[in-house]
Design a protein around this motif. Structure first.
Motif, PDB file in Angstrom:
ATOM      1  N   PRO A 159      47.193  29.004  54.863  1.00  0.00           N
ATOM      2  CA  PRO A 159      45.776  29.138  54.471  1.00  0.00           C
ATOM      3  C   PRO A 159      45.231  30.520  54.800  1.00  0.00           C
ATOM      4  CG  PRO A 159      45.967  27.823  56.474  1.00  0.00           C
ATOM      5  CD  PRO A 159      47.364  28.046  55.964  1.00  0.00           C
ATOM      6  N   ILE A 160      44.338  30.994  53.920  1.00  0.00           N
ATOM      7  CA  ILE A 160      43.713  32.301  54.097  1.00  0.00           C
ATOM      8  C   ILE A 160      42.228  32.183  53.770  1.00  0.00           C
ATOM      9  CG2 ILE A 160      44.328  32.979  51.745  1.00  0.00           C
ATOM     10  CD1 ILE A 160      44.453  35.855  52.680  1.00  0.00           C
ATOM     11  N   ASN A 161      41.421  32.940  54.491  1.00  0.00           N
ATOM     12  CA  ASN A 161      39.979  32.926  54.276  1.00  0.00           C
ATOM     13  C   ASN A 161      39.492  34.360  54.125  1.00  0.00           C
ATOM     14  OD1 ASN A 161      37.264  32.039  54.142  1.00  0.00           O
ATOM     15  ND2 ASN A 161      37.012  32.408  56.331  1.00  0.00           N
ATOM     16  N   LEU A 162      38.958  34.696  52.950  1.00  0.00           N
ATOM     17  CA  LEU A 162      38.443  36.041  52.697  1.00  0.00           C
ATOM     18  C   LEU A 162      37.005  36.121  53.211  1.00  0.00           C
ATOM     19  CD1 LEU A 162      40.957  36.001  50.907  1.00  0.00           C
ATOM     20  CD2 LEU A 162      39.684  37.306  49.205  1.00  0.00           C
ATOM     21  N   THR A 163      36.749  37.082  54.082  1.00  0.00           N
ATOM     22  CA  THR A 163      35.416  37.246  54.656  1.00  0.00           C
ATOM     23  C   THR A 163      34.750  38.485  54.049  1.00  0.00           C
ATOM     24  OG1 THR A 163      36.292  38.528  56.514  1.00  0.00           O
ATOM     25  CG2 THR A 163      36.097  36.150  56.800  1.00  0.00           C
ATOM     26  N   TYR A 164      33.449  38.360  53.742  1.00  0.00           N
ATOM     27  CA  TYR A 164      32.673  39.456  53.147  1.00  0.00           C
ATOM     28  C   TYR A 164      31.201  39.160  53.415  1.00  0.00           C
ATOM     29  CZ  TYR A 164      32.239  35.856  49.587  1.00  0.00           C
ATOM     30  OH  TYR A 164      32.012  34.672  48.946  1.00  0.00           O
ATOM     31  N   ASN A 165      30.339  40.104  53.082  1.00  0.00           N
ATOM     32  CA  ASN A 165      28.901  39.932  53.274  1.00  0.00           C
ATOM     33  C   ASN A 165      28.357  39.083  52.130  1.00  0.00           C
ATOM     34  OD1 ASN A 165      26.151  40.124  53.702  1.00  0.00           O
ATOM     35  ND2 ASN A 165      26.179  42.292  54.206  1.00  0.00           N
ATOM     36  N   ASP A 166      28.287  37.767  52.346  1.00  0.00           N
ATOM     37  CA  ASP A 166      27.866  36.886  51.263  1.00  0.00           C
ATOM     38  C   ASP A 166      26.367  36.925  50.998  1.00  0.00           C
ATOM     39  OD1 ASP A 166      27.039  35.676  53.555  1.00  0.00           O
ATOM     40  OD2 ASP A 166      28.079  33.780  53.220  1.00  0.00           O
ATOM     41  N   SER A 167      25.605  37.656  51.814  1.00  0.00           N
ATOM     42  CA  SER A 167      24.186  37.821  51.518  1.00  0.00           C
ATOM     43  C   SER A 167      23.951  38.917  50.478  1.00  0.00           C
ATOM     44  CB  SER A 167      23.410  38.152  52.797  1.00  0.00           C
ATOM     45  OG  SER A 167      23.813  39.405  53.325  1.00  0.00           O
ATOM     46  N   LEU A 168      24.966  39.758  50.259  1.00  0.00           N
ATOM     47  CA  LEU A 168      24.835  40.849  49.290  1.00  0.00           C
ATOM     48  C   LEU A 168      25.732  40.681  48.078  1.00  0.00           C
ATOM     49  CD1 LEU A 168      24.741  43.945  51.702  1.00  0.00           C
ATOM     50  CD2 LEU A 168      22.807  42.728  50.685  1.00  0.00           C
ATOM     51  N   TYR A 169      26.840  39.962  48.237  1.00  0.00           N
ATOM     52  CA  TYR A 169      27.813  39.857  47.152  1.00  0.00           C
ATOM     53  C   TYR A 169      28.175  38.390  46.922  1.00  0.00           C
ATOM     54  CZ  TYR A 169      28.251  44.758  48.523  1.00  0.00           C
ATOM     55  OH  TYR A 169      27.979  46.044  48.862  1.00  0.00           O
ATOM     56  N   ILE A 170      28.652  38.145  45.685  1.00  0.00           N
ATOM     57  CA  ILE A 170      29.065  36.793  45.333  1.00  0.00           C
ATOM     58  C   ILE A 170      30.283  36.880  44.422  1.00  0.00           C
ATOM     59  CG2 ILE A 170      27.472  36.707  43.364  1.00  0.00           C
ATOM     60  CD1 ILE A 170      27.109  33.727  43.944  1.00  0.00           C
ATOM     61  N   PRO A 171      31.344  36.090  44.671  1.00  0.00           N
ATOM     62  CA  PRO A 171      32.522  36.127  43.791  1.00  0.00           C
ATOM     63  C   PRO A 171      32.253  35.353  42.504  1.00  0.00           C
ATOM     64  CG  PRO A 171      32.858  34.550  45.555  1.00  0.00           C
ATOM     65  CD  PRO A 171      31.541  35.199  45.834  1.00  0.00           C
ATOM     66  N   ILE A 172      32.633  35.910  41.369  1.00  0.00           N
ATOM     67  CA  ILE A 172      32.437  35.229  40.093  1.00  0.00           C
ATOM     68  C   ILE A 172      33.731  34.606  39.578  1.00  0.00           C
ATOM     69  CG2 ILE A 172      30.472  36.679  39.496  1.00  0.00           C
ATOM     70  CD1 ILE A 172      32.257  38.265  37.657  1.00  0.00           C
ATOM     71  N   THR A 173      34.818  34.777  40.318  1.00  0.00           N
ATOM     72  CA  THR A 173      36.065  34.068  40.045  1.00  0.00           C
ATOM     73  C   THR A 173      36.534  33.430  41.349  1.00  0.00           C
ATOM     74  OG1 THR A 173      37.350  36.087  40.437  1.00  0.00           O
ATOM     75  CG2 THR A 173      36.754  35.595  38.156  1.00  0.00           C
ATOM     76  N   PRO A 174      37.286  32.320  41.285  1.00  0.00           N
ATOM     77  CA  PRO A 174      37.726  31.650  42.516  1.00  0.00           C
ATOM     78  C   PRO A 174      38.570  32.570  43.403  1.00  0.00           C
ATOM     79  CG  PRO A 174      38.049  30.220  40.612  1.00  0.00           C
ATOM     80  CD  PRO A 174      37.679  31.574  40.073  1.00  0.00           C
ATOM     81  N   LEU A 175      38.303  32.517  44.684  1.00  0.00           N
ATOM     82  CA  LEU A 175      39.052  33.320  45.641  1.00  0.00           C
ATOM     83  C   LEU A 175      40.333  32.588  46.057  1.00  0.00           C
ATOM     84  CD1 LEU A 175      36.151  34.517  47.977  1.00  0.00           C
ATOM     85  CD2 LEU A 175      37.226  35.775  46.102  1.00  0.00           C
ATOM     86  N   PRO A 176      41.401  33.323  46.388  1.00  0.00           N
ATOM     87  CA  PRO A 176      42.633  32.663  46.849  1.00  0.00           C
ATOM     88  C   PRO A 176      42.401  31.922  48.164  1.00  0.00           C
ATOM     89  CG  PRO A 176      42.766  35.043  47.144  1.00  0.00           C
ATOM     90  CD  PRO A 176      41.550  34.790  46.335  1.00  0.00           C
ATOM     91  N   LYS A 177      42.950  30.730  48.253  1.00  0.00           N
ATOM     92  CA  LYS A 177      42.805  29.904  49.450  1.00  0.00           C
ATOM     93  C   LYS A 177      44.058  29.900  50.321  1.00  0.00           C
ATOM     94  CE  LYS A 177      38.657  28.491  48.407  1.00  0.00           C
ATOM     95  NZ  LYS A 177      37.477  28.923  49.214  1.00  0.00           N
ATOM     96  N   SER A 178      45.186  30.367  49.777  1.00  0.00           N
ATOM     97  CA  SER A 178      46.426  30.364  50.554  1.00  0.00           C
ATOM     98  C   SER A 178      47.359  31.444  50.031  1.00  0.00           C
ATOM     99  CB  SER A 178      47.112  28.995  50.478  1.00  0.00           C
ATOM    100  OG  SER A 178      47.504  28.711  49.140  1.00  0.00           O
ATOM    101  N   VAL A 179      48.353  31.781  50.847  1.00  0.00           N
ATOM    102  CA  VAL A 179      49.391  32.730  50.456  1.00  0.00           C
ATOM    103  C   VAL A 179      50.747  32.093  50.735  1.00  0.00           C
ATOM    104  CG1 VAL A 179      47.970  34.753  50.889  1.00  0.00           C
ATOM    105  CG2 VAL A 179      49.375  33.826  52.730  1.00  0.00           C
ATOM    106  N   SER A 180      51.720  32.513  49.962  1.00  0.00           N
ATOM    107  CA  SER A 180      53.085  32.038  50.175  1.00  0.00           C
ATOM    108  C   SER A 180      53.809  33.022  51.089  1.00  0.00           C
ATOM    109  CB  SER A 180      53.815  31.917  48.831  1.00  0.00           C
ATOM    110  OG  SER A 180      55.143  31.479  49.024  1.00  0.00           O
ATOM    111  N   ALA A 181      54.388  32.498  52.174  1.00  0.00           N
ATOM    112  CA  ALA A 181      55.044  33.371  53.157  1.00  0.00           C
ATOM    113  C   ALA A 181      56.271  32.678  53.732  1.00  0.00           C
ATOM    114  CB  ALA A 181      54.080  33.743  54.280  1.00  0.00           C
ATOM    115  N   THR A 182      57.234  33.492  54.158  1.00  0.00           N
ATOM    116  CA  THR A 182      58.435  32.983  54.823  1.00  0.00           C
ATOM    117  C   THR A 182      58.259  33.123  56.329  1.00  0.00           C
ATOM    118  OG1 THR A 182      59.850  33.592  52.960  1.00  0.00           O
ATOM    119  CG2 THR A 182      60.924  33.241  55.080  1.00  0.00           C
TER     120      THR A 182
END
Length: 257
Positions: free
Chosen positions: A44-67
């Motif tokens: 699982p991954i969580n992208l952090t940003y200033n959500d009071s100034l910006y908003i994503p208009i496409t879904p953000l990734p929720k996880s990454v594939s790793a070994t």
């Protein structure tokens, strides 16, 4: 040769089954205590940003594939996403960031994920699209010109709205297109009594656009006119008058005696 009583055979079968289960558990515990195991997981991954100034208009990734490489018990725990904390990936300038950097993500995972080695980090979704966040308050008004009243009935009070404004929150491309005033249409026809209804507010629908309310209460009083309805007299017409002709002068001056 003595035979085992039939009544004791089920007990012996249970003992054998229990022994097999116990041996399997002991072997599994011993194996999981060893190092050098490798496991491919969705972390699982969580992208952090200033959500009071910006908003994503496409879904953000929720996880990454790793070994992951490490102890068996640790890999088992890491493979269960609900038992681990998501990796925090900061985005400092969302408008200028269009993709995630796998090398930077791997370095962040090495700092935040303990007790295992991480390699071959891959993103299923690596496209980011942000817009500036915008908040706008719009005035609500009833479309009084579109009211459908029965003949001889008129609105006899102020038209009340609750609330009188609605606030929109979302991407600039959506919020900026909303008018400063939204007309609320009353769908009822041939109204002949006091009106008090909850009506929908019409605005562009989008999962990215949030409104403080999507309905408004509209109320007003209606009265019937009795007797002859006075008609507005036509505007007075101007009479054309013919100007009186001035006497013509013969051009001679009278002589004084």
């Amino acid at each position: 040769m003595a035979q085992i009583p039939l009544s004791s055979q089920p007990s012996r079968s249970r003992i054998i089954l229990f022994s097999l289960v116990a041996a399997t558990i002991i072997w599994l515990f011993n194996e999981l205590n060893k190092d050098g195991y490798t496991l491919r997981v969705q972390y699982p991954i969580n992208l952090t940003y200033n959500d009071s100034l910006y908003i994503p208009i496409t879904p953000l990734p929720k996880s990454v594939s790793a070994t992951l490489t490490g102890n068996g018990w640790m890999l088992l725990r890491k493979s269960l996403s609900f038992t681990v904390s998501p990796v925090q990936y900061p985005i400092l300038n969302p408008l200028a960031t269009q993709t995630l950097n796998p090398a930077a993500l791997t370095a962040i995972m090495h700092e935040q994920v303990k007790d295992v080695r991480i390699s071959n980090v891959m993103l299923d979704v690596n496209r980011l699209d942000f817009e500036e966040r915008m908040i706008k308050t719009t005035v609500l008004r009833v479309d009084s010109a579109g009211l459908q009243l029965s003949p001889r009935f008129v609105v006899s009070s102020f038209i009340n709205l609750r609330p009188t404004t609605v606030t929109f929150d979302g991407p600039t491309s959506l919020v900026s297109d909303i008018a400063d005033t939204i007309l609320v249409r009353v769908p009822a026809q041939k109204i002949r009594g006091n009106y008090d209804e909850e009506l929908p507010i019409r605005y562009p629908q989008s999962p990215l656009l949030k409104a403080s309310t999507d309905r408004v209460f509209v109320s007003f009083e209606v009265a019937e006119l009795f007797g002859n309805i006075p008609q507005t007299p036509p505007p007075p017409t101007e009479e054309k008058t013919t100007p009186t002709p001035k006497p013509k002068s013969d051009g001679k001056k009278s002589k004084k005696k």
